[in-house]
Design a protein around this motif. Structure first.
Motif, PDB file in Angstrom:
ATOM      1  N   GLU A   2       6.011  30.678 -40.107  1.00  0.00           N
ATOM      2  CA  GLU A   2       7.200  30.513 -40.942  1.00  0.00           C
ATOM      3  C   GLU A   2       7.341  29.038 -41.314  1.00  0.00           C
ATOM      4  OE1 GLU A   2      11.969  31.612 -40.781  1.00  0.00           O
ATOM      5  OE2 GLU A   2      10.863  31.194 -38.932  1.00  0.00           O
ATOM      6  N   THR A  23      19.482  30.602 -37.577  1.00  0.00           N
ATOM      7  CA  THR A  23      19.420  31.664 -38.579  1.00  0.00           C
ATOM      8  C   THR A  23      20.822  32.010 -39.054  1.00  0.00           C
ATOM      9  OG1 THR A  23      17.429  32.595 -37.586  1.00  0.00           O
ATOM     10  CG2 THR A  23      18.706  34.048 -39.005  1.00  0.00           C
ATOM     11  N   THR A  28       8.441  28.354 -37.212  1.00  0.00           N
ATOM     12  CA  THR A  28       8.016  29.201 -36.101  1.00  0.00           C
ATOM     13  C   THR A  28       6.579  29.639 -36.319  1.00  0.00           C
ATOM     14  OG1 THR A  28       8.783  31.257 -37.166  1.00  0.00           O
ATOM     15  CG2 THR A  28      10.356  30.110 -35.724  1.00  0.00           C
ATOM     16  N   ASN A  39       3.615  33.566 -48.586  1.00  0.00           N
ATOM     17  CA  ASN A  39       4.942  34.104 -48.929  1.00  0.00           C
ATOM     18  C   ASN A  39       4.903  35.624 -49.035  1.00  0.00           C
ATOM     19  OD1 ASN A  39       7.662  33.883 -49.448  1.00  0.00           O
ATOM     20  ND2 ASN A  39       7.417  33.427 -51.621  1.00  0.00           N
ATOM     21  N   SER A  53      11.697  36.960 -45.200  1.00  0.00           N
ATOM     22  CA  SER A  53      12.131  35.580 -45.018  1.00  0.00           C
ATOM     23  C   SER A  53      13.561  35.559 -44.491  1.00  0.00           C
ATOM     24  CB  SER A  53      12.063  34.830 -46.348  1.00  0.00           C
ATOM     25  OG  SER A  53      10.732  34.772 -46.814  1.00  0.00           O
ATOM     26  N   ARG A  54      13.876  34.528 -43.765  1.00  0.00           N
ATOM     27  CA  ARG A  54      15.226  34.436 -43.216  1.00  0.00           C
ATOM     28  C   ARG A  54      15.972  33.258 -43.844  1.00  0.00           C
ATOM     29  NH1 ARG A  54      15.289  31.176 -37.473  1.00  0.00           N
ATOM     30  NH2 ARG A  54      13.410  29.936 -37.797  1.00  0.00           N
ATOM     31  N   SER A 100      13.456  30.535 -45.623  1.00  0.00           N
ATOM     32  CA  SER A 100      12.117  30.221 -45.125  1.00  0.00           C
ATOM     33  C   SER A 100      11.033  30.928 -45.926  1.00  0.00           C
ATOM     34  CB  SER A 100      11.999  30.609 -43.651  1.00  0.00           C
ATOM     35  OG  SER A 100      12.121  32.011 -43.507  1.00  0.00           O
ATOM     36  N   TYR A 109       7.487  32.879 -45.213  1.00  0.00           N
ATOM     37  CA  TYR A 109       6.603  33.460 -44.205  1.00  0.00           C
ATOM     38  C   TYR A 109       5.199  33.633 -44.775  1.00  0.00           C
ATOM     39  CZ  TYR A 109       9.170  34.729 -39.986  1.00  0.00           C
ATOM     40  OH  TYR A 109       9.812  34.703 -38.776  1.00  0.00           O
TER      41      TYR A 109
END
Length: 326
Positions: free
Chosen positions: A58, A128, A188, A86, A92-93, A153, A155
């Motif tokens: 991430e 988050t 992360t 992506n 995504s958060r 974010s 990913y």
């Protein structure tokens, strides 16, 4: 032959026997001799039972694909890999980055409804932000007061293509993950796992035949079996709220005690939201009055365990499970 010659001959035979016996015993007791004679030279000990599918990484908001590739190239990855940048399979958060000097002002908001527990990242903390919080005017006012910005974010899935080559995942994977975490753009990094089961929650009244028909529409990549309406979990009660009413209903739910299950965030489903409520709530007269006022009905979900095990496979990779979930 003289007696002396006979004695010398016997002595030589006995001495030769002793030498041979000594060499034999030495070979038995010397571990190095055993290894050298049993193991061919230049043979590497294979890593048994090690399967690594990939890594979920991430990145912070705004990290573009060339930057992702450059970060991976600077990390010593001992196998070939490919990047799914992506990925739309990985959700995504939304998050905020909080300076360590301001974290005490924000920690009071951590309640699994607005924010998650802070994770330290350098001199900052990453939290988050839930969808519910983003739509809350009071929460947005707190962000503005503290000059905080909600970000999203990115990913990426890194598929390790040569997962069975002669490398040592027990040593290499922790090292690779640590190298990624040291990069300021990485939020992360997690190793892909194997998935044996999928727990699917269906709406109230979904029959077993309907569950089977739904699953047949998906490429499960393997044979599976269905354990219908399992009782592994506590009964889950929920209400479906139209998006135009969601803020009013949330405000009324916040007035009650033990009405909402905090570990289950609101879930957006089309034009409405699903809110999980507790068993205590459905026995509360005030809660029932709120339902009647807003023309809402409590329903009970149907849990099913989709077992991904058969004679050919014992599990699937997490990336496949995420695709199926999506």
């Amino acid at each position: 032959m003289s007696q002396i010659s006979k004695g010398i001959a016997v002595f030589i035979v006995v001495l030769a026997f002793i030498i041979i016996l000594g060499l034999f015993v030495s070979a038995l007791v010397d571990p190095k001799t055993q290894v050298d004679t049993k193991m061919p030279m230049n043979m590497e000990t294979p890593v048994q039972g090690k399967e690594i599918g990939g890594l979920f990484i991430e990145f912070e908001d705004g990290t573009n694909e060339p930057e992702v590739k450059a970060i991976l190239e600077n990390c010593n990855i001992p196998v070939n890999y490919s990047i799914n940048y992506n990925s739309d399979i990985l959700p995504s958060r939304c998050y905020i980055m909080v300076d360590k000097d301001k974290i005490m002002d924000i920690e009071g908001l951590v309640d699994e409804i607005n924010l998650t527990i802070p994770v330290k990242k350098g001199s900052n903390y990453v939290l988050t932000v839930t969808e519910r919080a983003i739509q809350d005017k009071n929460f947005l006012a707190i962000l503005e007061k503290n000059n905080l910005q909600v970000k999203k974010s990115i990913y990426c899935y890194v598929h390790l293509e040569d997962g069975h080559m002669s490398w040592n995942p027990d040593e290499d994977i922790p090292r690779i993950k640590d190298e990624f975490r040291m990069n300021e753009k990485v939020l992360t990094v997690n190793q892909e796992m194997k998935v044996n089961d999928l727990f699917v929650e269906f709406e109230n009244g979904t029959t077993e035949s309907e569950v089977k028909a739904i699953l047949e529409n998906y490429n499960m990549t393997m044979n599976y079996s269905i354990d219908y309406n399992v009782d592994y979990f506590e009964d889950k009660y929920y209400i479906s709220v139209d998006k135009d009413k969601i803020m009013d209903v949330r405000n009324e739910l916040n007035k009650g005690t033990n009405w909402i299950a905090p570990v289950f965030p609101d879930i957006k489903k089309g034009n409405y939201y699903i809110i999980t409520v507790t068993e205590q709530a459905i026995q509360d007269k005030n809660f029932l009055a709120m339902l009647e006022k807003n023309d809402l009905q409590v329903k009970k979900s149907v849990y099913c365990d989709i077992i991904l095990r058969d004679e050919s496979k014992n599990s699937i990779w997490e990336i496949d499970a995420l695709r199926i979930k999506k």
